[in-house]
Scaffold this active site. Structure first.
Site, PDB file in Angstrom:
ATOM      1  N   ARG A  87       0.876  -1.116   0.024  1.00 13.15           N
ATOM      2  CA  ARG A  87      -0.089  -0.024   0.004  1.00 13.15           C
ATOM      3  C   ARG A  87       0.861   1.193   0.009  1.00 13.15           C
ATOM      4  O   ARG A  87       1.660   1.439   0.728  1.00 13.15           O
ATOM      5  CB  ARG A  87      -0.933  -0.127   1.231  1.00 13.15           C
ATOM      6  N   HIS A 108      -2.681  10.877   0.938  1.00 13.44           N
ATOM      7  CA  HIS A 108      -2.488  10.744   2.376  1.00 13.44           C
ATOM      8  C   HIS A 108      -1.706  12.074   3.017  1.00 13.44           C
ATOM      9  O   HIS A 108      -0.540  12.399   2.981  1.00 13.44           O
ATOM     10  CB  HIS A 108      -1.379   9.473   2.341  1.00 13.44           C
ATOM     11  N   GLU A 156      -7.433   8.318   6.623  1.00 12.30           N
ATOM     12  CA  GLU A 156      -7.454   8.993   7.944  1.00 12.30           C
ATOM     13  C   GLU A 156      -7.839  10.474   7.796  1.00 12.30           C
ATOM     14  O   GLU A 156      -7.132  11.374   8.386  1.00 12.30           O
ATOM     15  CB  GLU A 156      -6.139   8.907   8.658  1.00 12.30           C
ATOM     16  N   ASN A 178      -7.042   1.675  10.211  1.00 11.93           N
ATOM     17  CA  ASN A 178      -5.876   2.037  10.868  1.00 11.93           C
ATOM     18  C   ASN A 178      -5.805   2.065  12.301  1.00 11.93           C
ATOM     19  O   ASN A 178      -6.623   2.935  12.821  1.00 11.93           O
ATOM     20  CB  ASN A 178      -5.217   3.355  10.364  1.00 11.93           C
ATOM     21  N   TYR A 184      -3.974   1.617  16.108  1.00 12.74           N
ATOM     22  CA  TYR A 184      -2.954   2.132  17.051  1.00 12.74           C
ATOM     23  C   TYR A 184      -3.165   1.821  18.499  1.00 12.74           C
ATOM     24  O   TYR A 184      -2.184   1.197  19.321  1.00 12.74           O
ATOM     25  CB  TYR A 184      -1.883   3.337  16.527  1.00 12.74           C
ATOM     26  N   GLU A 236      -3.408  -0.149   8.164  1.00 10.55           N
ATOM     27  CA  GLU A 236      -2.247   0.168   9.053  1.00 10.55           C
ATOM     28  C   GLU A 236      -2.295  -0.444  10.273  1.00 10.55           C
ATOM     29  O   GLU A 236      -3.231  -0.254  10.971  1.00 10.55           O
ATOM     30  CB  GLU A 236      -2.148   1.628   9.143  1.00 10.55           C
TER      31      GLU A 236
HETATM   32  O1  IFM Z   1       2.945   7.605  10.060  1.00  8.25           O
HETATM   33  C1  IFM Z   1       1.401   7.647  10.411  1.00  8.25           C
HETATM   34  C2  IFM Z   1       0.532   7.363   9.223  1.00  8.25           C
HETATM   35  O2  IFM Z   1       1.050   8.374   8.172  1.00  8.25           O
HETATM   36  C3  IFM Z   1      -0.887   7.514   9.192  1.00  8.25           C
HETATM   37  N1  IFM Z   1      -1.213   6.755  10.374  1.00  8.25           N
HETATM   38  C4  IFM Z   1      -0.482   6.575  11.621  1.00  8.25           C
HETATM   39  C5  IFM Z   1       0.715   6.447  11.390  1.00  8.25           C
HETATM   40  C6  IFM Z   1       1.833   6.635  12.642  1.00  8.25           C
HETATM   41  O3  IFM Z   1       1.355   7.878  13.150  1.00  8.25           O
END
Ligand code: IFM
Length: 438
Positions: A79, A123, A168, A295, A297, A345
Site C-alpha cells: 500500500r 495521504h 485518515e 488503521n 494503533y 495500518e
Molecule cells: O505515520 C502515520 C501514518 O502516516 C498515518 N497513520 C498513523 C501513522 C503513525 O502515526
C-alpha cells in the site's frame, strides 16, 4: 497455522504500507509542485528538529531496490500513496506526466514481483495552491479531488486493482484544521467540520468517478480505536460518546448509511457549528464501498476530564498498547456497519535497539505485531469480516510532526547513508507469512 493467526481464512492477505510524503523525498524534481507539508514543515516549531520530507527515505530515487525489499518480505500487497502535487502540481489543470511516470514504474515493478499495488489517492499532501484557495473547508476542493482521481486512474487504472480515496480524514480535519499540529496548521473547529464534509464529499465524488471507470475494489481508510467510559458517571459516558462520534461515527455513518449521526449534529449545533451539507451530497458520500480500511494503533478510556491513562505499557509515541481494543473495534464495526474490512495500518514506534553487528533487535515491535495480529484473528473468529493486514510501515520514515525521531519501520533506515536493514520484526513477519503459505 500459528497461534497468532489461528482462525484467519486461507485467502487472508499480508502486506506493508507507506505514504508518499513520508518516504519519497525528491520534493522539487520532475515538476513536482508544493504540498501543504512542504510549507508547514518549514514553519518554525512545526516539526521536531525542524525536519521535513525533502529527502526522507529517498524512495523516489531508490524505488527499484525498495520494491526488491518489499518482495523479499513475501508480502502479497504493497500500500502506497500518490503525491497529488507530483502528478498535478497546482491541484488543478493538466497532469505532470513525469510525476505520474514514477507511479507507473512503481506499479510495473510491483506487478513484476507478483506484489499487488494498493493505491491511496490522498495521504495528507494537499497541493499548496489548493490550500491557498481555501483548502478542505472550501467545497471546490472536493471537485478538484474528483478530477485528480480521474487523472491518476487514466494512467494507472489498467494495472491497479485496489483504490483507496482518503487516508485518515480525522487527521486531516482535527490535526490539520483544529489543533494545528499537522499541515496546514490552522486552529479553527468550525473550519475543521467544514473540512470533514468536503473530504467526505471528495471521497464520494472520487468513488463515483472510479466506479464509472469500472473499479471494483474501492475503499476509504479511517483511523479508529475503541472509546470507552472510565465509569458509569454520565460525564464519563458522554465523553466517550463524543470521542466516538467525532472519531468514528461522523465518518462511518454517512459513508454507510448516508446520514450524519444525530447526536454529533446536535453537539455541533450547540457549539454554533454546522456541516455544510448540500442536497444530494449524502447520496454521493454513501456510494457503496467494497472495503473500509482500518488503521489501528491504540484505544482510549474517557472521563469528563479527558483521556484516562490505564497505566499500560506505551510505545515511543506514548500510545498505550491495547490489543483487546483492536478486537472490540473490529467486532463493533462488523456489528454496526457490516462492511468488509482490511487492516490498512497497524504497527508501533519504539526506540530500537541496535546491537554491535548492526542488527536491530526490536523485540517490542515483534510483541506488538504479534499481539495485534492475534487480536485481528480473535475478531475474525468472533465473526468480523477482515480480509487482510498491512503493517505500518515498510521502513522508518518521516513521522509528520515528530520528524525522523519516531521509527515505525520493519526495516531500519540509516538516514545519512540511506542504507536499509531488516529489523528482527521484518524477519519475524516474513516468517509468519511464509508459514501461512506452507
Ligand atoms: O505515520 C502515520 C501514518 O502516516 C498515518 N497513520 C498513523 C501513522 C503513525 O502515526
Amino acid at each position: 497455522m500459528s497461534e497468532v493467526t489461528a482462525g484467519l481464512p486461507d485467502d487472508f492477505f499480508w502486506g506493508v504500507a507507506t505514504s508518499a510524503y513520508q518516504i519519497e523525498g525528491a520534493w522539487d524534481v520532475d515538476g513536482r509542485g508544493l504540498s501543504i507539508w512542504d510549507t508547514f514543515s518549514r514553519r518554525p516549531g512545526a516539526v521536531a528538529n525542524g525536519e521535513n520530507g525533502d529527502v526522507a527515505c529517498d524512495h523516489y530515487n531508490r524505488m527499484p531496490a525498495d520494491v526488491e525489499l518489499i518482495a523479499s518480505l513475501g508480502v502479497s500487497t504493497y500500500r502506497f500513496s500518490v503525491s497529488w502535487p507530483r502528478v498535478q502540481p497546482g491541484g488543478r489543470g493538466p497532469v505532470n506526466s513525469r510525476g505520474l511516470d514514477f507511479y507507473s514504474r512503481l506499479v510495473d515493478a510491483l506487478l513484476e514481483k507478483g506484489v499487488d499495488p494498493w493505491l491511496t489517492l490522498y495521504h495528507w499532501d494537499l497541493p499548496q495552491e489548493l490550500e491557498d484557495a481555501g483548502g478542505w473547508p472550501l467545497r471546490d476542493t472536493a471537485y478538484r479531488f474528483q478530477e485528480y482521481a480521474g487523472l491518476v486512474h487514466d494512467a494507472l487504472g489498467d494495472r491497479v486493482r485496489t483504490w483507496t480515496t482518503l487516508n485518515e480524514p480525522w487527521c486531516s480535519t482535527m490535526l490539520g484544521y483544529e489543533s494545528g499540529r499537522h499541515a496546514p496548521g490552522r486552529t479553527n473547529f468550525s473550519e475543521a467540520m467544514r473540512a470533514v464534509h468536503h473530504l467526505l464529499l471528495g471521497h464520494g465524488l472520487a468513488a463515483r468517478e472510479l466506479r464509472s471507470r469500472g473499479v471494483s475494489s474501492l475503499g476509504i481508510t479511517l483511523n479508529m480505536g475503541s472509546h470507552s467510559a472510565a465509569s458509569d458517571d454520565p460525564a464519563d459516558v458522554d465523553a466517550a460518546r463524543v470521542a466516538d462520534g467525532l472519531g468514528t461515527r461522523i465518518y462511518m455513518d454517512p459513508l454507510v448509511f448516508g446520514r450524519y449521526p444525530a447526536d454529533v449534529v446536535a453537539d455541533l449545533a450547540a457549539r454554533g457549528v454546522s456541516l455544510p451539507v448540500v442536497d444530494g451530497d449524502l447520496a454521493v458520500i454513501s456510494t457503496p464501498l467494497d472495503v473500509v480500511g482500518v488503521n489501528y494503533y491504540t484505544s482510549h478510556v474517557h472521563s469528563g476530564g479527558g483521556v484516562v491513562s490505564q497505566g499500560l505499557p506505551v510505545t515511543a509515541m506514548g500510545w498505550e498498547i491495547v490489543p483487546e481494543g483492536f478486537t472490540s473495534l473490529l467486532l463493533r464495526l462488523q456489528r454496526d456497519y457490516g462492511v468488509p474490512l482490511v487492516i490498512t495500518e497497524n504497527g508501533a514506534a519504539f526506540d530500537d535497539l541496535v546491537v554491535e553487528d548492526g542488527r536491530v533487535v526490536d523485540l517490542d515491535r515483534v510483541s506488538y505485531l504479534s499481539s495485534h495480529i492475534s487480536a485481528v484473528a480473535a475478531a475474525v473468529r468472533g465473526g468480523a469480516d477482515v480480509r487482510g493486514y498491512l503493517a505500518w510501515s515498510l521502513m522508518d520514515n518521516f513521522e509528520w510532526g515528530y520528524g525522523y525521531g519516531k521509527r515505525f519501520g520493519l526495516v531500519a533506515v540509516d538516514y545519512s547513508s540511506q542504507e536499509r536493514v531488516l529489523k528482527q520484526s521484518a524477519v519475524w513477519y516474513r516468517d509468519l507469512i511464509s508459514r501461512g503459505r506452507s
